[in-house]
Design an enzyme around this catalytic site. Structure first.
Site, PDB file in Angstrom:
ATOM      1  N   HIS A 165      16.678 -20.155  91.361  1.00  0.00           N
ATOM      2  CA  HIS A 165      16.588 -18.923  90.293  1.00  0.00           C
ATOM      3  C   HIS A 165      15.900 -18.503  90.770  1.00  0.00           C
ATOM      4  O   HIS A 165      15.780 -17.515  90.125  1.00  0.00           O
ATOM      5  CB  HIS A 165      17.115 -19.942  89.910  1.00  0.00           C
ATOM      6  CG  HIS A 165      17.690 -20.487  89.254  1.00  0.00           C
ATOM      7  ND1 HIS A 165      19.410 -19.993  88.512  1.00  0.00           N
ATOM      8  CD2 HIS A 165      17.759 -22.624  89.313  1.00  0.00           C
ATOM      9  CE1 HIS A 165      19.581 -21.605  88.391  1.00  0.00           C
ATOM     10  NE2 HIS A 165      18.961 -22.224  88.770  1.00  0.00           N
TER      11      HIS A 165
ATOM     12  N   GLU B 185       0.606 -31.539  90.130  1.00  0.00           N
ATOM     13  CA  GLU B 185      -1.122 -31.574  90.545  1.00  0.00           C
ATOM     14  C   GLU B 185      -1.358 -31.168  92.236  1.00  0.00           C
ATOM     15  O   GLU B 185      -2.418 -31.084  92.893  1.00  0.00           O
ATOM     16  CB  GLU B 185      -1.382 -32.782  90.967  1.00  0.00           C
ATOM     17  CG  GLU B 185      -2.384 -33.615  90.505  1.00  0.00           C
ATOM     18  CD  GLU B 185      -3.972 -32.793  90.448  1.00  0.00           C
ATOM     19  OE1 GLU B 185      -3.755 -32.196  89.622  1.00  0.00           O
ATOM     20  OE2 GLU B 185      -4.835 -32.805  90.363  1.00  0.00           O
TER      21      GLU B 185
ATOM     22  N   LYS C  20      -4.339 -29.158  93.778  1.00  0.00           N
ATOM     23  CA  LYS C  20      -5.389 -29.105  94.515  1.00  0.00           C
ATOM     24  C   LYS C  20      -5.860 -28.384  95.990  1.00  0.00           C
ATOM     25  O   LYS C  20      -6.549 -28.639  96.529  1.00  0.00           O
ATOM     26  CB  LYS C  20      -5.169 -30.730  94.924  1.00  0.00           C
ATOM     27  CG  LYS C  20      -5.672 -31.989  94.178  1.00  0.00           C
ATOM     28  CD  LYS C  20      -7.058 -32.734  93.822  1.00  0.00           C
ATOM     29  CE  LYS C  20      -7.705 -32.496  92.678  1.00  0.00           C
ATOM     30  NZ  LYS C  20      -7.753 -32.028  91.319  1.00  0.00           N
TER      31      LYS C  20
ATOM     32  N   TRP D 100     -24.899 -44.857  82.443  1.00  0.00           N
ATOM     33  CA  TRP D 100     -23.572 -43.929  82.124  1.00  0.00           C
ATOM     34  C   TRP D 100     -22.594 -44.849  80.973  1.00  0.00           C
ATOM     35  O   TRP D 100     -21.905 -45.629  81.289  1.00  0.00           O
ATOM     36  CB  TRP D 100     -23.136 -43.404  83.169  1.00  0.00           C
ATOM     37  CG  TRP D 100     -21.329 -43.002  83.165  1.00  0.00           C
ATOM     38  CD1 TRP D 100     -20.054 -43.811  83.178  1.00  0.00           C
ATOM     39  CD2 TRP D 100     -20.971 -41.605  83.379  1.00  0.00           C
ATOM     40  NE1 TRP D 100     -19.093 -42.911  83.023  1.00  0.00           N
ATOM     41  CE2 TRP D 100     -19.395 -41.711  83.313  1.00  0.00           C
ATOM     42  CE3 TRP D 100     -21.894 -40.143  83.452  1.00  0.00           C
ATOM     43  CZ2 TRP D 100     -18.750 -40.773  82.660  1.00  0.00           C
ATOM     44  CZ3 TRP D 100     -20.501 -39.332  83.489  1.00  0.00           C
ATOM     45  CH2 TRP D 100     -19.428 -39.036  83.347  1.00  0.00           C
TER      46      TRP D 100
ATOM     47  N   ASN E  34     -24.856 -52.367  84.961  1.00  0.00           N
ATOM     48  CA  ASN E  34     -24.524 -51.362  86.161  1.00  0.00           C
ATOM     49  C   ASN E  34     -23.043 -52.199  86.224  1.00  0.00           C
ATOM     50  O   ASN E  34     -22.858 -53.392  87.054  1.00  0.00           O
ATOM     51  CB  ASN E  34     -24.441 -50.506  87.370  1.00  0.00           C
ATOM     52  CG  ASN E  34     -22.916 -49.772  87.902  1.00  0.00           C
ATOM     53  OD1 ASN E  34     -22.971 -49.365  86.728  1.00  0.00           O
ATOM     54  ND2 ASN E  34     -23.190 -49.693  89.238  1.00  0.00           N
ATOM     55  N   GLY E  35     -21.794 -51.800  85.425  1.00  0.00           N
ATOM     56  CA  GLY E  35     -20.651 -52.879  85.391  1.00  0.00           C
ATOM     57  C   GLY E  35     -20.098 -52.373  83.938  1.00  0.00           C
ATOM     58  O   GLY E  35     -20.689 -52.043  82.712  1.00  0.00           O
TER      59      GLY E  35
ATOM     60  N   ARG F 263     -25.667 -39.044  89.603  1.00  0.00           N
ATOM     61  CA  ARG F 263     -24.345 -40.261  89.697  1.00  0.00           C
ATOM     62  C   ARG F 263     -24.241 -39.769  87.878  1.00  0.00           C
ATOM     63  O   ARG F 263     -22.928 -39.481  87.254  1.00  0.00           O
ATOM     64  CB  ARG F 263     -24.990 -41.317  89.674  1.00  0.00           C
ATOM     65  CG  ARG F 263     -24.892 -42.421  90.876  1.00  0.00           C
ATOM     66  CD  ARG F 263     -25.886 -43.203  90.655  1.00  0.00           C
ATOM     67  NE  ARG F 263     -25.385 -44.435  90.238  1.00  0.00           N
ATOM     68  CZ  ARG F 263     -24.902 -45.560  90.810  1.00  0.00           C
ATOM     69  NH1 ARG F 263     -24.785 -45.784  92.422  1.00  0.00           N
ATOM     70  NH2 ARG F 263     -24.420 -46.111  90.542  1.00  0.00           N
TER      71      ARG F 263
ATOM     72  N   CYS G 217     -24.332 -46.695  85.607  1.00  0.00           N
ATOM     73  CA  CYS G 217     -24.972 -46.362  85.939  1.00  0.00           C
ATOM     74  C   CYS G 217     -26.232 -46.693  87.059  1.00  0.00           C
ATOM     75  O   CYS G 217     -25.526 -46.938  88.708  1.00  0.00           O
ATOM     76  CB  CYS G 217     -25.337 -47.950  85.120  1.00  0.00           C
ATOM     77  SG  CYS G 217     -24.484 -47.745  83.566  1.00  0.00           S
TER      78      CYS G 217
ATOM     79  N   LYS H 162     -16.895 -27.623  86.339  1.00  0.00           N
ATOM     80  CA  LYS H 162     -16.555 -29.598  86.873  1.00  0.00           C
ATOM     81  C   LYS H 162     -16.272 -29.585  85.363  1.00  0.00           C
ATOM     82  O   LYS H 162     -15.087 -30.122  84.856  1.00  0.00           O
ATOM     83  CB  LYS H 162     -17.871 -30.282  86.643  1.00  0.00           C
ATOM     84  CG  LYS H 162     -17.305 -31.438  86.672  1.00  0.00           C
ATOM     85  CD  LYS H 162     -16.182 -31.831  87.995  1.00  0.00           C
ATOM     86  CE  LYS H 162     -15.279 -33.012  86.974  1.00  0.00           C
ATOM     87  NZ  LYS H 162     -14.115 -33.224  87.994  1.00  0.00           N
TER      88      LYS H 162
ATOM     89  N   GLU I 178      -6.947 -25.621  94.349  1.00  0.00           N
ATOM     90  CA  GLU I 178      -8.711 -24.824  94.135  1.00  0.00           C
ATOM     91  C   GLU I 178      -9.564 -25.304  95.009  1.00  0.00           C
ATOM     92  O   GLU I 178     -10.737 -24.812  95.000  1.00  0.00           O
ATOM     93  CB  GLU I 178      -9.011 -25.608  92.834  1.00  0.00           C
ATOM     94  CG  GLU I 178      -8.717 -27.953  93.203  1.00  0.00           C
ATOM     95  CD  GLU I 178      -8.447 -28.475  91.497  1.00  0.00           C
ATOM     96  OE1 GLU I 178      -9.908 -27.807  90.822  1.00  0.00           O
ATOM     97  OE2 GLU I 178      -8.948 -29.009  90.933  1.00  0.00           O
TER      98      GLU I 178
END
Ligand code: AGP
Length: 608
Positions: free
Chosen positions: A504, A481, A485, A75, A101-102, A27, A2, A603, A488
Site C-alpha cells: 500500500h 523491536e 534496536k 538493588w 544478592n539474588g 551496577r 546487588c 536511559k 537507536e
C-alpha cells in the site's frame, strides 16, 4: 543485581568495604550498608540512598572499627528501598549478619515457618529470612548451619556472612548469583564482581554454584554443600577496571544480552509453583479477573513493543479485547476507559514521564492500573494499584535487551493466568505452554551462541542506508523491536512494517540491494508472509529471514536464513529478538557508534 563486598585482614575493614562498594556503583543500587565486628560485637550502619550517605553516617568508616566486615549495595527486588530493607540483615540477637544478592524464591514459606517458631521480622525483604534461618540452624558450627540453609532455600543467592562468636572467619556462599574471593597481601576479600577487589589483588577464586568459602586472614578453604573440602585454583585477572565492570564483555549491551537467560529465569521461576502460574503480587481475585472486559496497554519505545506482542497473546489465549497505545498519544487523546477496563503500564525504568502521566490519568478515570516495572520503588511502581516486577536487574545500556525479554515473560505469565482463570485454555494446553515457557532461557542461551555467524552477516550491512523489518501478527511486533534496536544504536534509518501493508505504498522504496528482514515465525501466516517476501525479492531486495527450525521452504526466497528453536507460537518473540539484537549490536560497532550511550538518547526519558 546487588553488590557484595567482604574483608578480613590486618587493616580496618570499613574503609575497604566502602571503597569496594564504590567500585560496584555502576551496577545501580538504591541503598547501602556495612557491618563490622569490633572485637566484641557486630556493629552495623545502613541507609537508603547513595554510598555518600553511608560514608557520611560512618565518617568514612571510622565509626565501625574492626578488621572483619561485610558490605552491600542493594538493588531492591523484595521490599521497597528503605533504611530497614537495606542490607546487612541481622538475626534477632545480632550475632549473625548477612548480605545477599539474588532472589530467595520460597522466602514467604520459610518466613511463615520461622514466625510460627517465634521469630520476629523487621523488614519486607527475602534476605532477612536467611539471617533468621541461619540462627535457627546454628548450634555453634557455622558451616553446618550454612549447608542446612542451602538445602532449605530455593532461588539464587550470593551471601556474605559474619558470626560474632566466630569472628576470625568470613563466610561466602554462592548459588547462581556471582561471587569471588580475592587473596591479597593485606588480607582476603569477597565480592560480587571483580572491580571491587582489583585495587587490592588480581588473584581471585571464582566460587561455583553451591560452594562455600571459609576465609580467614591467612587462608581460605572451599566446601561443597555436603561439607566436603574442594581444591580450587586461583585465576589472575588481566582486565582493567572498565573491562571488569562489563564482566569482560566489550559493552554493557552485550553483557546484558548474555544476562537475558538469567533475567528471564529470575522473572519466570518465582511465579511457577508446582506446575501452576502463581502471581501473588497481582492483587486480583478470580472474580476480578473474570470481570475484566478490556485491557488497555500503555507504554513507550521497546516497552510499547512488548505491549503489541501482549495484545496478540492476551486476545489469543485469554480472549480479552486489548488495545495498545504509546503513552505520549494516550495521554492527550481524551481516551475512553469503560467500566471493567484494566490498564497495564509497562516501563523498565518506572520513571518515563509519558507513561507515568498515562498511569495518573487512568487512575483519575477510575481504572485499575497494573504496572510491569523493572525498578522496585520507582514512581510508576509506587503509584500503580499493583506491580508485576521484572527481575532483570539493573540495565545500564540505553538500548534495552534483558528488561525487554523479562517484560515479555511478564506478559506470558499474565496471559496464561488470565486464560486459566477464565477457562479459555484447557489444563493440558496450559501445562504444555508452561513447559514451553520453561525452555526459553536455555533457548536464548543457544541463540546467543550464534554470535559470530551474525557478526559476519552484520559486517556486510554496516553501510546500509535503509533497512526494513516486516512481519504479520506477533512477527510484526518483533519487527517493531528489531527496527528500533537498529535505529537507536547504529543510526541507520529503518522501518518496521506489517508485511501485508507494504504494497500500500512503502514497497516503492524497495530497490536493488535494500535489506529486508522478514520475521516468519507464525506458522499459520507462513504462506502470506512468504508472498510478501517474494514481492520484495522480485524488486531487488536482499532478504534476511528469521524463522522456525524446519521451515526450510523459506530458503528458496531468502538470501540468508536464521532459525530459532521450536516454541509455542505466542512465545517466538523471546527467541527471534535475539539475533536481531546481535545484528544491530554488531552493525553499531562496525559503524563506530557508542553502543551503550547512543547519541541523543537517555536511559530513562523523564521529560515529555
Ligand atoms: C529501548 O531500547 C529504548 N531505550 C526506549 O525505547 C525505552 O524502551 C523507552 O524509553 C521506554 O523506557 P521505559 O521502559 O523505562 O519506560
Amino acid at each position: 543485581m546487588c553488590g557484595i563486598v567482604g574483608y578480613i585482614g590486618e587493616s580496618q575493614a570499613a574503609p575497604i568495604l566502602l571503597d569496594g562498594l564504590s567500585k560496584l556503583e555502576y551496577r545501580g543500587y538504591d541503598s547501602a550498608g556495612i557491618a563490622v565486628y569490633d572485637g566484641d560485637k557486630i556493629n552495623m550502619s545502613k541507609a537508603k540512598g547513595r554510598l555518600k550517605v553511608l560514608s557520611e553516617l560512618t565518617h568514612d568508616g571510622a565509626t565501625l572499627p574492626g578488621s572483619i566486615g561485610i558490605g552491600h549495595t542493594r538493588w531492591a527486588t523484595h521490599g521497597a528501598p528503605s533504611d530497614v530493607n537495606s542490607h546487612p540483615h541481622f538475626n534477632e540477637s545480632q550475632s549473625i549478619a548477612v548480605v545477599h544478592n539474588g532472589i530467595i524464591e520460597n522466602y514467604l514459606k520459610i518466613k511463615k515457618m520461622l514466625e510460627s517458631k517465634g521469630y520476629k521480622f523487621v523488614s519486607d525483604t527475602d534476605t532477612e529470612v536467611v539471617a533468621h534461618l541461619l540462627d535457627y540452624y546454628y548450634k555453634g558450627n557455622p558451616l553446618e548451619a550454612i549447608t542446612k540453609v542451602m538445602h532449605r532455600v530455593e532461588g539464587s543467592y550470593a551471601l556474605g556472612i559474619l558470626f560474632s562468636d566466630n569472628p576470625d572467619t568470613l563466610y561466602a556462599v554462592r548459588k547462581d548469583s556471582p561471587l569471588i574471593v580475592g587473596k591479597s597481601e593485606n588480607g582476603n576479600l569477597i565480592a560480587s564482581d571483580v572491580p571491587a577487589v582489583l585495587k587490592y589483588t588480581r588473584n581471585v577464586y571464582f566460587i561455583e554454584n553451591e560452594e562455600i568459602a571459609v576465609i580467614t586472614k591467612e587462608d581460605m578453604k572451599f566446601y561443597n554443600v555436603y561439607e566436603e573440602e574442594l581444591q580450587k585454583e586461583s585465576v589472575k585477572i588481566e582486565w582493567d577496571v572498565e573491562a571488569a565492570e562489563k564482566g569482560g564483555y566489550e559493552h554493557f549491551m552485550l553483557k546484558e544480552m548474555y544476562e537475558q537467560p538469567k533475567a528471564v529465569a529470575d522473572t519466570l521461576n518465582p511465579r511457577l509453583k508446582d506446575g501452576k502460574i502463581v502471581i501473588e503480587e497481582l492483587n486480583m481475585t478470580e472474580e476480578e479477573i473474570k470481570a475484566i472486559k478490556k485491557i488497555m496497554i500503555v507504554a513507550c519505545g521497546s516497552a510499547y513493543h512488548t505491549g503489541v506482542t501482549a495484545k496478540y497473546i492476551l486476545e489469543g489465549l485469554a480472549r480479552i479485547p486489548v488495545e495498545v497505545d504509546v503513552a505520549s498519544e494516550f495521554r492527550y487523546r481524551n481516551p475512553i476507559l469503560e467500566e471493567g477496563t484494566l490498564v497495564i503500564i509497562i516501563s523498565q525504568s518506572g520513571e518515563t514521564a509519558d507513561s507515568l502521566a498515562a498511569l495518573r490519568m487512568a487512575k483519575e478515570m477510575g481504572s485499575k492500573v497494573l504496572a510491569i516495572v523493572n525498578v522496585v520503588g520507582s514512581s510508576i511502581a509506587r503509584e500503580a494499584d499493583s506491580v508485576l516486577y521484572t527481575w532483570a536487574g539493573p540495565e545500564i545500556a540505553v538500548a534495552t535487551t534483558k528488561a525487554y525479554s523479562a517484560q515479555l515473560i511478564a506478559h506470558y505469565l499474565l496471559a496464561l493466568k488470565f486464560a486459566e482463570v477464565r477457562g479459555t485454555v484447557s489444563e493440558e494446553e496450559l501445562s504444555e505452554l508452561i513447559e514451553d515457557l520453561k525452555r526459553i532461557p536455555e533457548q536464548i542461551e543457544m541463540l546467543l551462541g550464534n554470535r559470530e555467524k551474525i557478526q559476519k552477516f552484520a559486517n556486510r550491512y554496516v553501510a546500509a542506508r535503509d533497512v526494513f523489518f516486516i512481519g504479520r501478527g506477533i512477527d510484526y511486533a518483533i519487527s517493531l523491536e528489531g527496527s528500533l534496536k537498529l535505529k537507536e544504536i547504529s543510526y541507520i534509518h529503518s522501518e518496521a512494517y506489517a508485511a501485508g501493508e507494504l504494497k500500500h505504498g512503502t514497497i516503492s522504496l524497495i530497490e536493488d540491494g535494500t535489506l529486508v528482514v522478514a520475521l516468519v515465525t507464525q506458522e499459520e501466516l507462513y504462506k502470506k508472509t512468504i508472498s510478501n517476501v517474494v514481492e520484495v525479492k522480485t524488486r531487488g531486495a536482499f532478504v534476511l529471514s528469521v524463522t522456525n527450525t524446519g521451515n526450510t521452504e523459506i530458503e528458496k526466497n531468502s538470501d540468508y536464513t536464521i532459525y530459532i528453536p521450536h516454541t509455542n507460537k505466542y512465545f517466538t518473540n523471546s527467541l527471534a529478538v535475539i539475533p536481531l539484537q546481535l545484528f544491530s549490536y554488531y552493525i553499531s560497532i562496525g559503524r563506530g557508534c557508542d553502543v551503550d550511550k547512543p547519541r541523543n538518547l537517555a536511559k530513562s526519558v523523564t521529560v515529555e
